[in-house]
Design a protein around this motif. Sequence first.
Motif, PDB file in Angstrom:
ATOM      1  N   UNK A  10     -14.550   2.220   0.107  1.00 43.89           N
ATOM      2  CA  UNK A  10     -13.570   3.427  -0.130  1.00 43.89           C
ATOM      3  C   UNK A  10     -12.595   2.910  -1.018  1.00 43.89           C
ATOM      4  N   UNK A  11     -11.937   3.922  -1.833  1.00 49.74           N
ATOM      5  CA  UNK A  11     -10.825   3.762  -2.647  1.00 49.74           C
ATOM      6  C   UNK A  11      -9.695   3.885  -1.625  1.00 49.74           C
ATOM      7  N   UNK A  12      -8.703   3.017  -1.701  1.00 52.53           N
ATOM      8  CA  UNK A  12      -7.317   3.139  -0.679  1.00 52.53           C
ATOM      9  C   UNK A  12      -6.182   3.158  -1.782  1.00 52.53           C
ATOM     10  N   UNK A  13      -5.610   4.366  -1.586  1.00 52.66           N
ATOM     11  CA  UNK A  13      -4.210   4.624  -2.414  1.00 52.66           C
ATOM     12  C   UNK A  13      -3.029   3.896  -1.577  1.00 52.66           C
ATOM     13  N   UNK A  14      -2.384   3.295  -1.951  1.00 49.35           N
ATOM     14  CA  UNK A  14      -1.142   2.599  -1.224  1.00 49.35           C
ATOM     15  C   UNK A  14      -0.111   3.064  -2.095  1.00 49.35           C
ATOM     16  N   UNK A  15       0.931   3.443  -1.431  1.00 44.65           N
ATOM     17  CA  UNK A  15       2.287   3.773  -2.283  1.00 44.65           C
ATOM     18  C   UNK A  15       3.503   3.198  -1.642  1.00 44.65           C
ATOM     19  N   UNK A  16       4.171   2.855  -2.401  1.00 45.81           N
ATOM     20  CA  UNK A  16       5.386   1.712  -1.867  1.00 45.81           C
ATOM     21  C   UNK A  16       6.654   2.701  -1.821  1.00 45.81           C
ATOM     22  N   UNK A  17       7.021   3.153  -0.540  1.00 52.99           N
ATOM     23  CA  UNK A  17       8.082   4.287  -0.209  1.00 52.99           C
ATOM     24  C   UNK A  17       9.483   3.447  -0.607  1.00 52.99           C
ATOM     25  N   UNK A  18       9.667   2.282   0.072  1.00 57.73           N
ATOM     26  CA  UNK A  18      10.853   1.328  -0.141  1.00 57.73           C
ATOM     27  C   UNK A  18      10.280  -0.176  -0.220  1.00 57.73           C
ATOM     28  N   UNK A  19      11.248  -0.834  -0.293  1.00 50.77           N
ATOM     29  CA  UNK A  19      11.044  -2.190  -0.379  1.00 50.77           C
ATOM     30  C   UNK A  19      10.021  -2.879   0.753  1.00 50.77           C
TER      31      UNK A  19
END
Length: 229
Positions: free
Chosen positions: A194-203
């Motif tokens: 599966x495609x996984x979308x990672x978002x970096x919200x803070x450090x």
Amino acid sequence: MSFEKSIDLNYQRARKALVEEISSKGISDLRVLDAFLNTPRHLFIDGAFSSRAYQDMSLPIGYHQTISQPFVVARMIELILKGNIFEKVPLGTILEIGTGCGYQTAILSNFCRKVFSIERISPLAERAKINLKSAGVKNFLIRCADGSLGWPTFKKFDAIICSAVSSNIPEPLVKQLEVSGKLICPIGNHEDQNLILVEKKSRTEITKKVLDSVLFVPMLPGIVDLDDK
Ligand code: SAH
């Protein structure tokens, strides 16, 4: 009309049909559709497959690797561009893992100042540079290395996109993501991914979303330097 010009026109028509096809499959970002309309996929494919260059399918590029299916490339880029603070302006830098023939690099070059791309098979990396040059793309840098280790300098990227599947999200890639950047990566094994979308919200904080089921070649360690297709 010259022979070359009529071939060019045929390719243009085929590209338009491809764009209509990926649009009918759900790609709606006009910037993404435009990039596909303007990128000569036939220049990234061996002559033997050029009649299929504008079909929405993956094709062999040698060394047991493939050029990705256009719809999947479009989907990943749409996810990266969607709804973030960069929506209206180009990104600074994008890191691509798995250059292959360079087609996705060419598409990505429309959306950022510079694409950094890593390919582990040296002859493919070299060929991608030639392909990109013949397509008129200039804002890229390609390295032959193991991309799962990240770009080998201390650098952060606004977006990271992997074109090969691994069992876990490579930690060095998460580290090299800018705050508010996005990483898209196929995760799984050879039959279930599966495609996984990672978002970096803070450090220190990331979110992960599991998305479409996909089929990519494996992310492998080390580099290949031989020219033994
Ligand atoms: N982006 C390509 C698709 C390439 S296929 C396109 O434009 O269609 C995936 C590529 O990932 C292959 O060329 C493979 O050699 C490469 N790859 C696999 N593992 C890798 C790794 N650890 N580091 C860098 N490249 C890798």
